[in-house]
Design a protein around this motif. Sequence first.
Motif, PDB file in Angstrom:
ATOM      1  N   PHE A   1     -39.008  47.959 -16.116  1.00 37.19           N
ATOM      2  CA  PHE A   1     -39.657  46.537 -15.856  1.00 37.19           C
ATOM      3  C   PHE A   1     -38.499  45.766 -15.290  1.00 37.19           C
ATOM      4  O   PHE A   1     -37.340  46.142 -14.953  1.00 37.19           O
ATOM      5  CB  PHE A   1     -39.823  45.951 -17.302  1.00 37.19           C
ATOM      6  N   GLU A   2     -39.188  44.557 -14.732  1.00 31.05           N
ATOM      7  CA  GLU A   2     -38.237  43.485 -13.928  1.00 31.05           C
ATOM      8  C   GLU A   2     -38.121  42.327 -14.637  1.00 31.05           C
ATOM      9  O   GLU A   2     -39.202  41.881 -15.349  1.00 31.05           O
ATOM     10  CB  GLU A   2     -38.878  43.406 -12.607  1.00 31.05           C
ATOM     11  N   ILE A   3     -37.095  41.551 -14.691  1.00 33.24           N
ATOM     12  CA  ILE A   3     -37.105  40.047 -15.303  1.00 33.24           C
ATOM     13  C   ILE A   3     -36.886  39.249 -13.797  1.00 33.24           C
ATOM     14  O   ILE A   3     -35.791  39.391 -13.147  1.00 33.24           O
ATOM     15  CB  ILE A   3     -35.895  40.015 -16.269  1.00 33.24           C
ATOM     16  N   GLU A   4     -37.781  38.298 -13.612  1.00 28.49           N
ATOM     17  CA  GLU A   4     -37.851  37.360 -12.907  1.00 28.49           C
ATOM     18  C   GLU A   4     -37.280  36.088 -13.533  1.00 28.49           C
ATOM     19  O   GLU A   4     -37.727  35.791 -14.369  1.00 28.49           O
ATOM     20  CB  GLU A   4     -39.218  37.180 -12.421  1.00 28.49           C
ATOM     21  N   THR A   5     -36.229  35.357 -12.958  1.00 24.97           N
ATOM     22  CA  THR A   5     -35.721  34.570 -13.215  1.00 24.97           C
ATOM     23  C   THR A   5     -35.716  33.411 -12.216  1.00 24.97           C
ATOM     24  O   THR A   5     -35.169  33.531 -11.146  1.00 24.97           O
ATOM     25  CB  THR A   5     -34.265  34.803 -13.849  1.00 24.97           C
ATOM     26  N   LYS A   6     -35.847  32.202 -12.517  1.00 24.36           N
ATOM     27  CA  LYS A   6     -35.837  30.938 -11.561  1.00 24.36           C
ATOM     28  C   LYS A   6     -35.635  29.763 -12.233  1.00 24.36           C
ATOM     29  O   LYS A   6     -36.234  29.534 -13.365  1.00 24.36           O
ATOM     30  CB  LYS A   6     -37.147  30.996 -10.480  1.00 24.36           C
ATOM     31  N   ILE A   7     -34.824  28.926 -11.543  1.00 22.28           N
ATOM     32  CA  ILE A   7     -34.714  27.610 -12.142  1.00 22.28           C
ATOM     33  C   ILE A   7     -36.006  26.478 -11.656  1.00 22.28           C
ATOM     34  O   ILE A   7     -36.390  26.654 -10.652  1.00 22.28           O
ATOM     35  CB  ILE A   7     -33.492  26.820 -11.535  1.00 22.28           C
ATOM     36  N   VAL A   8     -36.624  26.049 -12.517  1.00 21.14           N
ATOM     37  CA  VAL A   8     -37.790  25.372 -12.362  1.00 21.14           C
ATOM     38  C   VAL A   8     -37.660  24.014 -12.318  1.00 21.14           C
ATOM     39  O   VAL A   8     -38.483  23.063 -11.973  1.00 21.14           O
ATOM     40  CB  VAL A   8     -38.965  25.547 -13.475  1.00 21.14           C
ATOM     41  N   GLY A   9     -36.559  23.247 -12.450  1.00 21.14           N
ATOM     42  CA  GLY A   9     -35.993  22.037 -12.521  1.00 21.14           C
ATOM     43  C   GLY A   9     -35.146  21.342 -13.468  1.00 21.14           C
ATOM     44  O   GLY A   9     -34.222  22.441 -14.408  1.00 21.14           O
ATOM     45  N   TRP A  10     -34.765  20.142 -13.499  1.00 22.51           N
ATOM     46  CA  TRP A  10     -33.865  19.628 -14.608  1.00 22.51           C
ATOM     47  C   TRP A  10     -34.122  18.232 -14.638  1.00 22.51           C
ATOM     48  O   TRP A  10     -34.866  17.707 -13.817  1.00 22.51           O
ATOM     49  CB  TRP A  10     -32.447  19.722 -14.004  1.00 22.51           C
ATOM     50  N   ASP A  11     -33.519  17.682 -15.719  1.00 20.44           N
ATOM     51  CA  ASP A  11     -33.812  16.148 -15.829  1.00 20.44           C
ATOM     52  C   ASP A  11     -32.166  15.628 -16.132  1.00 20.44           C
ATOM     53  O   ASP A  11     -31.449  15.974 -15.807  1.00 20.44           O
ATOM     54  CB  ASP A  11     -34.560  16.002 -17.172  1.00 20.44           C
ATOM     55  N   GLU A  12     -32.047  14.657 -16.772  1.00 24.79           N
ATOM     56  CA  GLU A  12     -30.841  13.831 -16.905  1.00 24.79           C
ATOM     57  C   GLU A  12     -29.817  14.818 -17.813  1.00 24.79           C
ATOM     58  O   GLU A  12     -28.709  14.570 -17.420  1.00 24.79           O
ATOM     59  CB  GLU A  12     -30.833  12.483 -17.357  1.00 24.79           C
ATOM     60  N   LYS A  13     -30.284  15.774 -18.480  1.00 24.70           N
ATOM     61  CA  LYS A  13     -29.303  16.465 -19.189  1.00 24.70           C
ATOM     62  C   LYS A  13     -29.364  17.942 -19.300  1.00 24.70           C
ATOM     63  O   LYS A  13     -28.419  18.448 -19.330  1.00 24.70           O
ATOM     64  CB  LYS A  13     -29.705  15.888 -20.945  1.00 24.70           C
ATOM     65  N   TYR A  14     -30.667  18.360 -18.942  1.00 22.52           N
ATOM     66  CA  TYR A  14     -30.870  19.792 -19.060  1.00 22.52           C
ATOM     67  C   TYR A  14     -31.252  20.439 -17.909  1.00 22.52           C
ATOM     68  O   TYR A  14     -32.217  19.777 -16.866  1.00 22.52           O
ATOM     69  CB  TYR A  14     -31.882  20.173 -20.346  1.00 22.52           C
ATOM     70  N   VAL A  15     -31.116  21.676 -17.660  1.00 19.95           N
ATOM     71  CA  VAL A  15     -31.687  22.810 -16.615  1.00 19.95           C
ATOM     72  C   VAL A  15     -32.684  23.471 -17.302  1.00 19.95           C
ATOM     73  O   VAL A  15     -32.364  23.994 -18.317  1.00 19.95           O
ATOM     74  CB  VAL A  15     -30.653  23.535 -15.948  1.00 19.95           C
ATOM     75  N   TYR A  16     -33.771  23.570 -16.728  1.00 22.70           N
ATOM     76  CA  TYR A  16     -34.871  24.340 -17.381  1.00 22.70           C
ATOM     77  C   TYR A  16     -35.331  25.553 -16.423  1.00 22.70           C
ATOM     78  O   TYR A  16     -35.248  25.525 -15.030  1.00 22.70           O
ATOM     79  CB  TYR A  16     -36.292  23.634 -17.303  1.00 22.70           C
ATOM     80  N   ILE A  17     -34.986  26.862 -17.063  1.00 22.69           N
ATOM     81  CA  ILE A  17     -35.254  28.227 -16.372  1.00 22.69           C
ATOM     82  C   ILE A  17     -36.598  28.778 -16.868  1.00 22.69           C
ATOM     83  O   ILE A  17     -37.028  28.809 -18.133  1.00 22.69           O
ATOM     84  CB  ILE A  17     -34.072  28.953 -16.687  1.00 22.69           C
ATOM     85  N   GLU A  18     -37.339  29.560 -15.955  1.00 26.93           N
ATOM     86  CA  GLU A  18     -38.671  30.224 -16.270  1.00 26.93           C
ATOM     87  C   GLU A  18     -38.125  31.742 -16.112  1.00 26.93           C
ATOM     88  O   GLU A  18     -37.751  31.919 -14.865  1.00 26.93           O
ATOM     89  CB  GLU A  18     -39.724  29.813 -15.537  1.00 26.93           C
ATOM     90  N   GLN A  19     -38.458  32.588 -17.005  1.00 27.07           N
ATOM     91  CA  GLN A  19     -38.088  33.857 -17.085  1.00 27.07           C
ATOM     92  C   GLN A  19     -39.366  34.764 -17.439  1.00 27.07           C
ATOM     93  O   GLN A  19     -39.826  34.395 -18.350  1.00 27.07           O
ATOM     94  CB  GLN A  19     -36.977  34.184 -17.833  1.00 27.07           C
ATOM     95  N   ARG A  20     -39.689  35.814 -16.520  1.00 27.86           N
ATOM     96  CA  ARG A  20     -40.682  36.514 -16.630  1.00 27.86           C
ATOM     97  C   ARG A  20     -40.513  38.070 -17.100  1.00 27.86           C
ATOM     98  O   ARG A  20     -39.730  38.599 -15.956  1.00 27.86           O
ATOM     99  CB  ARG A  20     -41.793  36.481 -15.670  1.00 27.86           C
ATOM    100  N   PHE A  21     -41.088  38.878 -17.845  1.00 29.29           N
ATOM    101  CA  PHE A  21     -40.807  40.216 -17.973  1.00 29.29           C
ATOM    102  C   PHE A  21     -42.198  40.612 -17.238  1.00 29.29           C
ATOM    103  O   PHE A  21     -43.273  40.646 -17.744  1.00 29.29           O
ATOM    104  CB  PHE A  21     -40.598  40.865 -19.421  1.00 29.29           C
ATOM    105  N   VAL A  22     -42.016  41.638 -16.047  1.00 28.80           N
ATOM    106  CA  VAL A  22     -43.220  42.196 -15.453  1.00 28.80           C
ATOM    107  C   VAL A  22     -42.830  43.805 -15.356  1.00 28.80           C
ATOM    108  O   VAL A  22     -41.659  44.097 -14.965  1.00 28.80           O
ATOM    109  CB  VAL A  22     -43.024  41.526 -14.155  1.00 28.80           C
ATOM    110  N   SER A  23     -43.891  44.556 -15.443  1.00 25.14           N
ATOM    111  CA  SER A  23     -43.824  45.888 -14.860  1.00 25.14           C
ATOM    112  C   SER A  23     -44.797  46.049 -14.212  1.00 25.14           C
ATOM    113  O   SER A  23     -45.931  45.838 -14.456  1.00 25.14           O
ATOM    114  CB  SER A  23     -43.594  46.871 -16.327  1.00 25.14           C
ATOM    115  N   GLU A  24     -44.663  46.806 -12.971  1.00 26.47           N
ATOM    116  CA  GLU A  24     -45.826  47.222 -12.049  1.00 26.47           C
ATOM    117  C   GLU A  24     -46.707  45.509 -11.844  1.00 26.47           C
ATOM    118  O   GLU A  24     -46.098  44.747 -11.379  1.00 26.47           O
ATOM    119  CB  GLU A  24     -46.569  48.315 -12.587  1.00 26.47           C
TER     120      GLU A  24
END
Length: 176
Positions: free
Chosen positions: A96-119
């Motif tokens: 499987f593969e883990i796809e990771t990306k920063i989807v944005g931020w606000d005044e305090k935090y960074v938000y990340i989306e991660q997906r587990f994908v196979s084929e």
Amino acid sequence: MNLYFRLIWLFIWRIRHCNSIGFLDTSRISYRVWPLDCDINFHVTNSRYPAFLDLARTYMMAEMGFLKKFIKLKWMPIVNAAEFTYIRDIKPFTKFEIETKIVGWDEKYVYIEQRFVSESTLHCIVHVRCVFVCGGKQVPIETMIKEVNFEGPVPELTPEVIKWKQFLQLKKERNI
């Protein structure tokens, strides 16, 4: 225990031979499910997902070219909150593969989306809210963005992340 070997492998080999990606690009790292990753139901145990995510976020920082810089600055990434949506289980020996990306931020935090994908199968979607700390204090988002030399517009958070932020705020207010 096998995640320690994966962590060592990540630092010894994978980081030294990783791709170079932009700050908002998607990082991809692949793994195979070993029997020790599984529970009695013969699929990846729920407690293993966060450990894989830690490895994937470390790899993402290396691909962006910031891992060494952040270590030198003594910035420690801290997960503030995470939400998991499990869709399909991952069976033993599946690659499987883990796809990771920063989807944005606000005044305090960074938000990340991660997906587990196979084929062509999506197994799990995770949203993570992070901060960097140094010397027990939070590194301001503006400082972090400046340090990574990002000059583009702040990406708009997805509706899912906005709702999740509202839910986290409600939990905080109700439990103070």
